[in-house]
Design a protein around this motif. Sequence first.
Motif, mmCIF file in Angstrom:
data_model
loop_
_atom_site.group_PDB
_atom_site.id
_atom_site.type_symbol
_atom_site.label_atom_id
_atom_site.label_comp_id
_atom_site.label_asym_id
_atom_site.label_seq_id
_atom_site.Cartn_x
_atom_site.Cartn_y
_atom_site.Cartn_z
ATOM 1 N N VAL A 289 -29.242 -7.060 -59.119
ATOM 2 C CA VAL A 289 -30.141 -8.210 -58.967
ATOM 3 C C VAL A 289 -29.550 -9.428 -59.663
ATOM 4 O O VAL A 289 -29.472 -10.523 -59.095
ATOM 5 N N PHE A 290 -29.117 -9.255 -60.898
ATOM 6 C CA PHE A 290 -28.602 -10.380 -61.665
ATOM 7 C C PHE A 290 -27.221 -10.806 -61.160
ATOM 8 O O PHE A 290 -26.854 -11.978 -61.259
ATOM 9 N N LYS A 297 -24.542 -13.934 -53.560
ATOM 10 C CA LYS A 297 -24.171 -13.032 -52.479
ATOM 11 C C LYS A 297 -25.050 -11.783 -52.506
ATOM 12 O O LYS A 297 -25.484 -11.345 -53.575
ATOM 13 N N PRO A 298 -25.331 -11.201 -51.333
ATOM 14 C CA PRO A 298 -26.166 -9.980 -51.290
ATOM 15 C C PRO A 298 -25.540 -8.860 -52.101
ATOM 16 O O PRO A 298 -24.321 -8.697 -52.133
ATOM 17 N N GLN A 299 -26.408 -8.053 -52.725
ATOM 18 C CA GLN A 299 -25.968 -6.915 -53.533
ATOM 19 C C GLN A 299 -26.871 -5.721 -53.268
ATOM 20 O O GLN A 299 -27.920 -5.845 -52.641
ATOM 21 N N LYS A 300 -26.441 -4.551 -53.764
ATOM 22 C CA LYS A 300 -27.256 -3.340 -53.679
ATOM 23 C C LYS A 300 -27.660 -2.906 -55.077
ATOM 24 O O LYS A 300 -26.943 -3.144 -56.049
ATOM 25 N N MET A 301 -28.812 -2.257 -55.169
ATOM 26 C CA MET A 301 -29.280 -1.723 -56.439
ATOM 27 C C MET A 301 -30.024 -0.429 -56.179
ATOM 28 O O MET A 301 -30.440 -0.140 -55.057
ATOM 29 N N MET A 302 -30.181 0.351 -57.217
ATOM 30 C CA MET A 302 -30.931 1.598 -57.121
ATOM 31 C C MET A 302 -32.142 1.504 -58.029
ATOM 32 O O MET A 302 -32.026 1.091 -59.195
ATOM 33 N N HIS A 310 -31.444 -3.457 -50.895
ATOM 34 C CA HIS A 310 -30.534 -4.562 -50.604
ATOM 35 C C HIS A 310 -31.179 -5.833 -51.146
ATOM 36 O O HIS A 310 -32.317 -6.156 -50.813
ATOM 37 N N VAL A 311 -30.489 -6.566 -52.012
ATOM 38 C CA VAL A 311 -31.042 -7.741 -52.692
ATOM 39 C C VAL A 311 -30.344 -8.993 -52.162
ATOM 40 O O VAL A 311 -29.111 -9.062 -52.152
ATOM 41 N N GLN A 312 -31.154 -9.970 -51.735
ATOM 42 C CA GLN A 312 -30.617 -11.248 -51.271
ATOM 43 C C GLN A 312 -31.336 -12.375 -52.005
ATOM 44 O O GLN A 312 -32.563 -12.359 -52.142
ATOM 45 N N VAL A 313 -30.582 -13.356 -52.460
ATOM 46 C CA VAL A 313 -31.124 -14.454 -53.268
ATOM 47 C C VAL A 313 -30.901 -15.771 -52.534
ATOM 48 O O VAL A 313 -29.832 -16.009 -51.983
ATOM 49 N N SER A 314 -31.940 -16.592 -52.510
ATOM 50 C CA SER A 314 -31.811 -17.936 -51.940
ATOM 51 C C SER A 314 -32.491 -18.928 -52.868
ATOM 52 O O SER A 314 -33.483 -18.604 -53.525
ATOM 53 N N SER A 315 -31.948 -20.141 -52.925
ATOM 54 C CA SER A 315 -32.493 -21.173 -53.808
ATOM 55 C C SER A 315 -33.714 -21.812 -53.177
ATOM 56 O O SER A 315 -33.837 -21.894 -51.957
ATOM 57 N N LEU A 432 -11.974 -13.873 -46.953
ATOM 58 C CA LEU A 432 -12.664 -13.962 -48.248
ATOM 59 C C LEU A 432 -12.694 -12.655 -49.059
ATOM 60 O O LEU A 432 -12.373 -12.718 -50.263
ATOM 61 N N PRO A 433 -13.100 -11.494 -48.590
ATOM 62 C CA PRO A 433 -13.790 -11.187 -47.323
ATOM 63 C C PRO A 433 -15.302 -11.277 -47.498
ATOM 64 O O PRO A 433 -15.825 -11.090 -48.594
ATOM 65 N N GLU A 434 -16.005 -11.537 -46.382
ATOM 66 C CA GLU A 434 -17.449 -11.546 -46.381
ATOM 67 C C GLU A 434 -17.944 -11.160 -44.989
ATOM 68 O O GLU A 434 -17.157 -11.059 -44.046
ATOM 69 N N SER A 435 -19.245 -10.921 -44.880
ATOM 70 C CA SER A 435 -19.815 -10.453 -43.622
ATOM 71 C C SER A 435 -19.864 -11.585 -42.607
ATOM 72 O O SER A 435 -20.002 -12.758 -42.953
ATOM 73 N N LEU A 436 -19.758 -11.207 -41.328
ATOM 74 C CA LEU A 436 -19.859 -12.150 -40.221
ATOM 75 C C LEU A 436 -20.732 -11.521 -39.149
ATOM 76 O O LEU A 436 -20.568 -10.342 -38.808
ATOM 77 N N ASP A 437 -21.670 -12.280 -38.627
ATOM 78 C CA ASP A 437 -22.541 -11.821 -37.539
ATOM 79 C C ASP A 437 -22.647 -12.957 -36.535
ATOM 80 O O ASP A 437 -23.245 -13.993 -36.817
ATOM 81 N N VAL A 438 -22.026 -12.778 -35.352
ATOM 82 C CA VAL A 438 -21.977 -13.852 -34.372
ATOM 83 C C VAL A 438 -22.065 -13.260 -32.972
ATOM 84 O O VAL A 438 -21.591 -12.161 -32.716
#
Length: 651
Positions: A289-290, A297-302, A310-315, A432-438
């Motif tokens: 989370v932190f 960037k998205p992360q995973k936690m248990m 799956h944790v996603q943060v937006s301002s 980068l690498p990072e995810s791409l969805d197109v």
Amino acid sequence: MNLDILLAVVLTIGAACYLFLGGRLIASRREVGSLTVGLVFCLMGIWVLGGAIEQMSGSFVVFSIGRNAHFLATALLPVVAFVCFRTYRGEVTPPRTLALLLLVPVTTIALAATNVYHELMWYAPFANPEGVFLTRPAEWGPWFLFAHAPYSYSVIAIAILSLLLHSSAVAPAHRRGLFLLTGACMVPLCATLAYDVGIGPDTLSFVPLAIVAMLPVYAWLLIGERVIEFAPLAYETVFQTMQDPVVVVDEKQRIIGMNRGAENLLEITERDALRIPLTSVMNDGATGVFEAIATGKPQKMMTATGRFMHVQVSSIETRGAASRGGQILMFRDVSDVEKAQTEVRNSEKLLRTLIDHSVNGIIRMRWVRGDDSGKRELRCIFANAAAGRFLDVEADVLDGRPGVDIARLASAGMDPVAAAVVMRRFQAAVELPESLDVDVQQRTGDQERWLQMIAEPVGEDIAVTLVDVTDRKARENHMASIARSDPLTGVLNRRGFERDAAQRLRESEDDATGALLFIDLNEFKHINDECGHEVGDQLLMIAAERLQQSLRSCDIIGRVGGDEFVALVPDVSAEVVDQLASRLTEALEAPYHIAEDTLRCSASIGLARYPENANTLTALMREADHAMYRAKARCRGVIGIKGSDLLEKAV
């Protein structure tokens, strides 16, 4: 210094403070509500200043000035407070409503200023036997008793009650300020009520003193609680109904809001969690989370129960200082996916079987060093049968192909500009690498296919998944077509016509020529009224079909009214336009055979050419419409008129 002078000094200082705060808020206008709160403070300052003038007045003229300032504030303050509380709930007061609300206050101010001539506000005497001016009259006049007082108390009561009843529209972190603001309003309100009913001394301005006493409280609400830095939210309908856990934190990572899903996840109620640091409610396994907060960037936690999230943060994008720098944390339970992935990793044979038989194209790429240049390149190390089928090559042929070649094959059906954008995004994502969805378009022969291309880093490799979304795209296009089409005739509706026609005009060459036809069915209203709506609908459908048959397939046809059609005829000469218009006139003159009836319904047509008459869609439609009405006027009341008489050209 006697008591009157001391009280006048205190009141004057308090009035100056209120006027200063109000002026600063009005001048800044940076936050929602600062204007209305500033006006409230200014009116309080005027009220207190009026009390100071009354307290130290030595003549009736000076006393009257203070009295008028008193009623100026008391008349306007309830209305301004009403508007202020509506703003706090995220509502806007229309100017017409505001004007109606001010009718009684404006009348009160006028009557107070001229009270000495009619005594509608209060009766004489204006001083007691000792000659001291009465800050509260011995007896109120009829306007005060039956108009001003009931109206003012009703407005302020409705404002406070409405604010409390709509507290759910305010985010929890701001509700404390809401209730404190409401409570702070009660002290001056109760003091005013006591003043009006005759409680307390009648030669001392004790209501302004009560307002001055509340000055530190209001200053604390502004600075400490920041009551004007709020952002009204549709809290219950948008926030609480979300299934995924959501937590909102401020710039110091203190919780300022959370939905029910987050309460279940963190095992704490929203009320208990408010303003508590996030670190206090997260378990030891919440480092993801932190990390998500720090990197964005998205992360995973248990979780403590062994669930993967799956944790996603937006301002938070806001101008309000109370929320500036805050962030929204969204959690999604991916335990089932994680479990499935673990099981697949434990059985390589099962993984290979699932991939080979998957309906989705699956490609794995790896960074390697080129034999000659030594430059790092991304190349395919595995592709399943579905990937080869989607890209129209054998799966084995994809082995060893550069990643950019595979992305190029996937977007082979797109125009060069769109394909270049996809290639740049793919290159940036894998580097980068990072995810791409197109979404990409892939065309094989006469077959067109839409693919969703998902590229994700997997360790040192890049996994690319190709999902056939052709049916989804077709549904989206179908829904878009429905939104732009007339449901009865099948031609474009006004919105669809204006969009397609304007686009066609924009894309035309500078020297292109063409025309716009405006068609009105002359006898349609009479037929619709006499024969019924079903016959009228049938006639409209036949007319639309004749339009399509008389014009070219590339022409744009729309129904813009009940019996009005328009057609854009692009890229043709004036002679061809005249031929098409004449053919259309004859087609629409032909009898309409509907059920057992044979009906006649000729059409008046206005024709505007471009660029001679106009070169924009709006101007073309206007010119063609005027021409159509001239044709219609020429034919009105004339029997047997037909042919070219029904056609009129713009001048």
